[in-house]
Enzyme design. Structure first.
Site, PDB file in Angstrom:
ATOM      1  N   ARG A   1     -10.532  -0.204  15.368  1.00  0.00           N
ATOM      2  CA  ARG A   1     -10.496   0.625  14.175  1.00  0.00           C
ATOM      3  C   ARG A   1     -11.441  -0.036  13.182  1.00  0.00           C
ATOM      4  NH1 ARG A   1      -4.559   1.419  11.663  1.00  0.00           N
ATOM      5  NH2 ARG A   1      -5.229  -0.591  10.836  1.00  0.00           N
TER       6      ARG A   1
ATOM      7  N   MET B   1      12.901  24.143   3.443  1.00  0.00           N
ATOM      8  CA  MET B   1      12.164  23.425   2.392  1.00  0.00           C
ATOM      9  C   MET B   1      13.087  22.601   1.500  1.00  0.00           C
ATOM     10  SD  MET B   1       9.532  24.885  -0.496  1.00  0.00           S
ATOM     11  CE  MET B   1       8.385  25.605   0.631  1.00  0.00           C
TER      12      MET B   1
ATOM     13  N   LYS C   1       0.854  -1.200   0.000  1.00  0.00           N
ATOM     14  CA  LYS C   1       0.000   0.000   0.000  1.00  0.00           C
ATOM     15  C   LYS C   1       0.887   1.247   0.000  1.00  0.00           C
ATOM     16  CE  LYS C   1      -0.250  -0.355   5.042  1.00  0.00           C
ATOM     17  NZ  LYS C   1      -1.089  -0.772   6.190  1.00  0.00           N
TER      18      LYS C   1
ATOM     19  N   TYR D   1      16.531  29.341   9.498  1.00  0.00           N
ATOM     20  CA  TYR D   1      15.359  30.125   9.898  1.00  0.00           C
ATOM     21  C   TYR D   1      15.202  30.134  11.413  1.00  0.00           C
ATOM     22  CZ  TYR D   1      13.630  30.194   5.101  1.00  0.00           C
ATOM     23  OH  TYR D   1      13.481  30.405   3.752  1.00  0.00           O
TER      24      TYR D   1
HETATM   25  C1  LIG Z   1      -0.292  -1.879   6.754  1.00  0.00           C
HETATM   26  C2  LIG Z   1      -0.868  -3.141   7.219  1.00  0.00           C
HETATM   27  C3  LIG Z   1      -0.057  -4.265   7.446  1.00  0.00           C
HETATM   28  C4  LIG Z   1       1.461  -4.218   7.414  1.00  0.00           C
HETATM   29  O1  LIG Z   1       1.900  -3.741   8.663  1.00  0.00           O
HETATM   30  P1  LIG Z   1       3.476  -3.597   8.979  1.00  0.00           P
HETATM   31  O2  LIG Z   1       3.508  -3.114  10.385  1.00  0.00           O
HETATM   32  O3  LIG Z   1       3.976  -2.560   8.024  1.00  0.00           O
HETATM   33  O4  LIG Z   1       4.069  -4.924   8.770  1.00  0.00           O
HETATM   34  C5  LIG Z   1      -0.669  -5.458   7.749  1.00  0.00           C
HETATM   35  N1  LIG Z   1      -2.021  -5.534   7.853  1.00  0.00           N
HETATM   36  C6  LIG Z   1      -2.826  -4.470   7.676  1.00  0.00           C
HETATM   37  C7  LIG Z   1      -4.282  -4.616   7.838  1.00  0.00           C
HETATM   38  C8  LIG Z   1      -2.274  -3.237   7.369  1.00  0.00           C
HETATM   39  O5  LIG Z   1      -3.090  -2.186   7.201  1.00  0.00           O
END
Ligand SMILES: *Cc1c(COP(=O)(O)O)cnc(C)c1O
Length: 355
Positions: free
Chosen positions: A129, A299, A34, A251
């Site tokens: 969640r 930046m 992802k 800055y």
């Molecule tokens: C992102 C995600 C993972 C991977 O988690 P990591 O901590 O990066 O290994 C696994 N399962 C779900 C549902 C996720 O959203």
């Protein structure tokens, strides 16, 4: 050309998948790619990890791109569908949605007659969640099994604390309670659980961060746990200045030299994805020497203390994170996690591949 490059090490990705396999030899692997493969590039990482049994993404567009690139593995959608209009894309491309609400179960009835999907049925085991409450799990399962649009069901949960002392005992027990007597395949473990809890490996594991060579655990870096960093963000010194006691840098003039100092300016800033919150003292590798940032990150640039490092000049290579300067340490200094830094690599950064 501005000297800032993120180099993606394909052999490190393959090595890290091998580490997953060694930890969970009897499980199939959903490589989690992802968020543009955590900033490493979706198709680049899919190519390096083509040996994975499946891929998992959140974005429907990414799943379609994987199919169009010819990948035939299972592709999971970790948040499932958002709208029934997505369903034809799922059936066309044989995508596997997570189902975590009654609304999503209802959406499935919009599938055309004869169309079936493999699904992941998600149970909430304490993250609070996504996922059905354990008490609603039986009803959700029955609705899926009695409908005509589901060809297979894999149980799924996600652990809230697999990376810390609380572990997974409680959620695992919750899952066992909810699914007692249910003989369906399961997918439970993220990276932390893969590395710490063999009892959670089950049928499919879901590694993300470990594939990219970043430790899922606090106060640990990749090499400590046998992983190799897949992304090295490197640039060069573009100016060097000699400061006198009392001279300020950057800055807000937040850092002031207490004595004569030498400061190098590096072509990398927050518009590249380097965290603006990184305080004075954040580690930076300049040439072969580990030193520290001084003053605010701006930046397009940041400044580093190279006092006493005589060899530093315009053109000296700098590693912001990656090989020789673990991203975990930059994240720690900036009050975040390696995940966020990797995912936030900015589109303007040139990407190179190391085979
Ligand atoms: C992102 C995600 C993972 C991977 O988690 P990591 O901590 O990066 O290994 C696994 N399962 C779900 C549902 C996720 O959203």
């Amino acid at each position: 050309m501005r000297p800032l490059t993120a180099t993606i090490d394909l052999s490190a990705l393959r090595h890290n998948l091998g580490v997953v396999r060694r930890h969970a030899p009897r499980s199939k692997v959903f490589a989690v790619i992802k968020a543009n493969a955590y900033g490493h590039g979706l198709l680049r990482v899919a190519r390096a990890l083509e040996g994975a049994d499946g891929f998992a993404v959140v974005e429907l567009e990414s799943a379609v791109r994987l199919r169009e690139a010819g990948y035939r593995q299972k592709i999971a959608l970790l948040e499932g569908i958002f709208d029934p209009r997505e369903l034809p894309v799922l059936t066309e491309h044989r995508l596997v949605p997570a189902i975590h609400t009654v609304e999503q179960i209802e959406m499935l009835s919009a599938l055309s007659a004869g169309c079936k999907l493999d699904v992941l049925l998600k149970v909430n085991t304490g993250m609070n969640r996504l996922g059905f409450q354990p008490s609603q799990f039986g009803a959700a399962l029955e609705r899926l099994q009695s409908g005509s649009h589901v060809s297979s069901i894999t149980l799924m949960t996600h652990f809230a604390n697999a990376d810390d002392a609380r572990g997974i005992a409680e959620p695992l027990q919750t899952l066992e309670g909810a699914s007692a007597g249910v003989a369906l395949p399961r997918t439970l473990a993220n990276s932390a659980a893969i590395m710490r809890y063999p009892e959670a490996h089950a049928d499919w594991v879901r590694p993300g961060i470990m594939l990219y060579g970043c430790s899922p655990f606090p106060n640990t870096v990749a090499v400590d746990v046998g992983l190799r960093p897949a992304m090295t963000l490197a640039s060069e010194v573009i100016a060097v200045r000699e400061l006198s006691a009392g001279d300020a840098v950057g800055y807000g003039s937040t850092w002031v030299a207490e004595r004569a100092a030498r400061v190098a300016v590096v072509a990398c800033g927050y518009a590249d994805g380097y965290p603006r919150h990184a305080p004075t003292g954040t580690p930076v590798l300049v040439g072969a020497r580990l030193t520290r940032t001084v003053g605010r990150v701006s930046m397009d640039m940041l400044c580093v203390d190279v006092s006493g490092i005589e060899a530093v000049r315009v053109g000296t290579p700098v590693v912001l994170w990656g090989e020789g300067n673990p991203v975990e340490n930059i994240a720690e200094a900036a009050g975040t996690v390696g995940y966020e830094l990797l995912c936030a690599l900015a589109p303007r950064v040139r990407v190179a591949e190391k085979p």
